[in-house]
Design a protein around this motif. Structure first.
Motif, PDB file in Angstrom:
ATOM      1  N   TYR A  24      46.441  32.364  42.825  1.00 41.80           N
ATOM      2  CA  TYR A  24      45.673  31.590  41.843  1.00 41.80           C
ATOM      3  C   TYR A  24      46.477  31.593  40.552  1.00 41.80           C
ATOM      4  CZ  TYR A  24      42.127  30.393  38.363  1.00 41.80           C
ATOM      5  OH  TYR A  24      41.440  29.802  37.327  1.00 41.80           O
ATOM      6  N   ALA A  25      46.467  30.477  39.833  1.00 40.72           N
ATOM      7  CA  ALA A  25      47.177  30.419  38.555  1.00 40.72           C
ATOM      8  C   ALA A  25      46.487  29.441  37.628  1.00 40.72           C
ATOM      9  CB  ALA A  25      48.635  30.013  38.748  1.00 40.72           C
ATOM     10  N   SER A  26      46.515  29.761  36.332  1.00 46.11           N
ATOM     11  CA  SER A  26      45.964  28.844  35.328  1.00 46.11           C
ATOM     12  C   SER A  26      46.644  29.081  33.990  1.00 46.11           C
ATOM     13  CB  SER A  26      44.451  29.032  35.168  1.00 46.11           C
ATOM     14  OG  SER A  26      44.159  30.240  34.484  1.00 46.11           O
ATOM     15  N   VAL A  27      46.653  28.028  33.178  1.00 42.20           N
ATOM     16  CA  VAL A  27      47.034  28.119  31.773  1.00 42.20           C
ATOM     17  C   VAL A  27      45.847  27.604  30.985  1.00 42.20           C
ATOM     18  CG1 VAL A  27      48.613  27.339  29.969  1.00 42.20           C
ATOM     19  CG2 VAL A  27      49.474  27.761  32.288  1.00 42.20           C
ATOM     20  N   LEU A  54      32.439  38.386  54.425  1.00 48.74           N
ATOM     21  CA  LEU A  54      32.274  37.071  55.028  1.00 48.74           C
ATOM     22  C   LEU A  54      33.210  36.032  54.421  1.00 48.74           C
ATOM     23  CD1 LEU A  54      28.360  36.867  55.058  1.00 48.74           C
ATOM     24  CD2 LEU A  54      29.864  37.588  56.924  1.00 48.74           C
ATOM     25  N   HIS A  55      33.829  36.373  53.299  1.00 50.41           N
ATOM     26  CA  HIS A  55      34.556  35.382  52.514  1.00 50.41           C
ATOM     27  C   HIS A  55      36.068  35.530  52.667  1.00 50.41           C
ATOM     28  CE1 HIS A  55      30.620  35.954  50.501  1.00 50.41           C
ATOM     29  NE2 HIS A  55      30.649  34.641  50.520  1.00 50.41           N
ATOM     30  N   SER A  56      36.754  34.436  52.430  1.00 49.85           N
ATOM     31  CA  SER A  56      38.207  34.420  52.533  1.00 49.85           C
ATOM     32  C   SER A  56      38.850  34.942  51.251  1.00 49.85           C
ATOM     33  CB  SER A  56      38.696  32.992  52.782  1.00 49.85           C
ATOM     34  OG  SER A  56      38.425  32.182  51.639  1.00 49.85           O
ATOM     35  N   VAL A  57      40.138  35.244  51.342  1.00 51.27           N
ATOM     36  CA  VAL A  57      40.875  35.645  50.145  1.00 51.27           C
ATOM     37  C   VAL A  57      40.919  34.517  49.113  1.00 51.27           C
ATOM     38  CG1 VAL A  57      43.120  36.415  49.265  1.00 51.27           C
ATOM     39  CG2 VAL A  57      42.204  37.383  51.382  1.00 51.27           C
ATOM     40  N   PRO A  58      41.171  33.246  49.503  1.00 48.93           N
ATOM     41  CA  PRO A  58      41.127  32.173  48.503  1.00 48.93           C
ATOM     42  C   PRO A  58      39.770  32.053  47.809  1.00 48.93           C
ATOM     43  CG  PRO A  58      42.308  31.417  50.424  1.00 48.93           C
ATOM     44  CD  PRO A  58      41.720  32.747  50.793  1.00 48.93           C
ATOM     45  N   TRP A  59      38.690  32.311  48.522  1.00 49.23           N
ATOM     46  CA  TRP A  59      37.358  32.341  47.888  1.00 49.23           C
ATOM     47  C   TRP A  59      37.337  33.375  46.774  1.00 49.23           C
ATOM     48  CZ3 TRP A  59      33.731  36.075  46.959  1.00 49.23           C
ATOM     49  CH2 TRP A  59      32.431  35.664  46.644  1.00 49.23           C
ATOM     50  N   PHE A  60      37.876  34.549  47.072  1.00 44.68           N
ATOM     51  CA  PHE A  60      37.868  35.638  46.098  1.00 44.68           C
ATOM     52  C   PHE A  60      38.763  35.329  44.899  1.00 44.68           C
ATOM     53  CE2 PHE A  60      39.849  39.511  44.456  1.00 44.68           C
ATOM     54  CZ  PHE A  60      38.722  40.236  44.075  1.00 44.68           C
ATOM     55  N   ALA A  62      39.788  32.483  43.770  1.00 44.66           N
ATOM     56  CA  ALA A  62      39.262  31.380  42.969  1.00 44.66           C
ATOM     57  C   ALA A  62      38.178  31.864  42.015  1.00 44.66           C
ATOM     58  CB  ALA A  62      38.719  30.284  43.870  1.00 44.66           C
ATOM     59  N   ARG A  63      37.318  32.748  42.480  1.00 45.04           N
ATOM     60  CA  ARG A  63      36.243  33.228  41.622  1.00 45.04           C
ATOM     61  C   ARG A  63      36.718  34.241  40.588  1.00 45.04           C
ATOM     62  NH1 ARG A  63      34.605  30.822  45.640  1.00 45.04           N
ATOM     63  NH2 ARG A  63      32.550  29.848  45.806  1.00 45.04           N
ATOM     64  N   LEU A  64      37.560  35.171  41.009  1.00 49.48           N
ATOM     65  CA  LEU A  64      38.087  36.132  40.038  1.00 49.48           C
ATOM     66  C   LEU A  64      38.973  35.424  39.021  1.00 49.48           C
ATOM     67  CD1 LEU A  64      38.402  39.059  39.101  1.00 49.48           C
ATOM     68  CD2 LEU A  64      40.355  39.261  40.659  1.00 49.48           C
ATOM     69  N   GLY A  65      39.846  34.540  39.499  1.00 51.98           N
ATOM     70  CA  GLY A  65      40.719  33.804  38.587  1.00 51.98           C
ATOM     71  C   GLY A  65      39.940  32.908  37.643  1.00 51.98           C
ATOM     72  N   GLY A  66      38.909  32.250  38.172  1.00 51.04           N
ATOM     73  CA  GLY A  66      38.086  31.397  37.319  1.00 51.04           C
ATOM     74  C   GLY A  66      37.398  32.176  36.216  1.00 51.04           C
ATOM     75  N   ALA A  67      36.906  33.373  36.566  1.00 50.52           N
ATOM     76  CA  ALA A  67      36.253  34.213  35.558  1.00 50.52           C
ATOM     77  C   ALA A  67      37.250  34.682  34.504  1.00 50.52           C
ATOM     78  CB  ALA A  67      35.588  35.405  36.238  1.00 50.52           C
ATOM     79  N   LEU A  68      38.446  35.072  34.942  1.00 46.73           N
ATOM     80  CA  LEU A  68      39.475  35.509  33.992  1.00 46.73           C
ATOM     81  C   LEU A  68      39.910  34.365  33.082  1.00 46.73           C
ATOM     82  CD1 LEU A  68      41.656  37.679  36.381  1.00 46.73           C
ATOM     83  CD2 LEU A  68      40.319  38.524  34.451  1.00 46.73           C
ATOM     84  N   SER A  69      40.058  33.176  33.642  1.00 45.96           N
ATOM     85  CA  SER A  69      40.462  32.022  32.839  1.00 45.96           C
ATOM     86  C   SER A  69      39.431  31.719  31.760  1.00 45.96           C
ATOM     87  CB  SER A  69      40.664  30.802  33.746  1.00 45.96           C
ATOM     88  OG  SER A  69      41.684  31.030  34.683  1.00 45.96           O
ATOM     89  N   GLU A  70      38.169  31.735  32.154  1.00 43.93           N
ATOM     90  CA  GLU A  70      37.099  31.425  31.188  1.00 43.93           C
ATOM     91  C   GLU A  70      36.976  32.502  30.110  1.00 43.93           C
ATOM     92  OE1 GLU A  70      33.505  32.161  29.430  1.00 43.93           O
ATOM     93  OE2 GLU A  70      33.268  32.737  31.519  1.00 43.93           O
ATOM     94  N   LEU A  71      36.931  33.758  30.537  1.00 43.73           N
ATOM     95  CA  LEU A  71      36.719  34.844  29.582  1.00 43.73           C
ATOM     96  C   LEU A  71      37.907  35.027  28.642  1.00 43.73           C
ATOM     97  CD1 LEU A  71      35.062  37.457  31.970  1.00 43.73           C
ATOM     98  CD2 LEU A  71      33.942  36.263  30.081  1.00 43.73           C
ATOM     99  N   SER A  72      39.113  34.776  29.131  1.00 48.90           N
ATOM    100  CA  SER A  72      40.293  35.013  28.295  1.00 48.90           C
ATOM    101  C   SER A  72      40.378  34.050  27.121  1.00 48.90           C
ATOM    102  CB  SER A  72      41.571  34.942  29.135  1.00 48.90           C
ATOM    103  OG  SER A  72      41.766  33.650  29.670  1.00 48.90           O
TER     104      SER A  72
END
Length: 266
Positions: A24-27, A54-60, A62-72
């Protein structure tokens, strides 16, 4: 992408085109135009056996990265350690009711998180992805969490199937999974903003150019990305991987790994 005086590039390539990219990557650039952030995660591929989720690694990721992107970008009052802890908790809460988050191979990821303002550049690195920091004079400083690299190969080989005594354990190495307290294990610090010209964050599928194949040092890698772009680095890594038919450099590692490069001139 051009935003004011900032220029950035982001590229991610799966190790196997038939499988989803687990990186996962974001700017992130706040609406205020003041500062920004980089997030890079490398999802940890579990073995084929049950990993309690039950969930895939991309599911994880995407959610962890999305939270980090928003909070940062939205919570500049929080430290990067606090942001990682909150993001892990938020992600764990999303599947706590359906999955065994205590399983040692529950979905997890390495983390690179960098955030800058007019005054400073903060960083956080957890596990074996890398952050490279370039000064105005061209000096490149690698920010690494080398706990995994320092572990004896025999120890890693003996526990490769489960990581039960190594992963997120004292004397082992740490990744972002379901326990927010792991955030305190990350490598963190701050540079004065005036001492940073550019940043590069990479997953270990891209750092192979230095760490496995020895094609150059971190300064050489940074120069390659600046001059030719992240795709050129990944192309070179893929060529080296295909050429290593005797496993001289790759050893027990997978032939191709997901590779992500984020470059930002501040």
């Amino acid at each position: 992408m051009q935003t004011g005086r900032m220029r950035s590039e982001l590229i991610s390539a799966p190790g196997d085109p038939a499988r989803p990219d687990e990186d996962y990557a974001s700017v992130g650039l706040p609406a205020s135009g003041q500062g920004g952030s980089i997030v890079v995660l490398d999802g940890v591929t579990p073995p084929a056996t049950d990993h309690g989720c039950l969930h895939s690694v991309p599911w994880f990721t995407a959610r962890l990265g999305g939270a980090l992107s928003e909070l940062s970008v939205s919570r500049r009052d929080l430290t990067l350690t606090e942001i990682l802890g909150r993001a892990i908790s938020r992600t764990a809460d999303a599947h706590r009711a359906t999955c065994d988050l205590s399983h040692p191979r529950t979905p997890q990821a390495t983390v690179v998180l960098a955030r800058w303002s007019a005054d400073s550049v903060e960083y956080l690195v957890l596990s074996d992805s890398a952050l490279l920091v370039e000064s105005p004079a061209g000096t490149v400083i690698p920010v690494l969490d080398d706990r995994l690299a320092r572990m004896p190969r025999a120890t890693l080989a003996a526990h490769a199937a489960t990581d039960a005594t190594l992963r997120n354990k004292e004397g082992g190495f740490f990744t972002a999974a379901a326990d927010p307290s792991v955030a305190a294990r990350a490598v963190t610090g701050t540079f004065p903003r005036a001492e940073v010209r550019a940043l590069t964050a990479l997953t270990d599928g891209a750092t192979r150019w230095v760490e496995k194949f020895g094609e150059g040092d971190w300064t050489d890698l940074f120069t390659l990305i600046r001059k030719e772009g992240g795709q050129s680095l990944i192309d070179r890594v893929r060529t080296l991987e295909r050429s290593d038919t005797e496993r001289t450099f790759l050893g027990r590692s997978k032939t191709h790994d997901d590779a992500t490069v984020v470059y930002a001139e501040l």
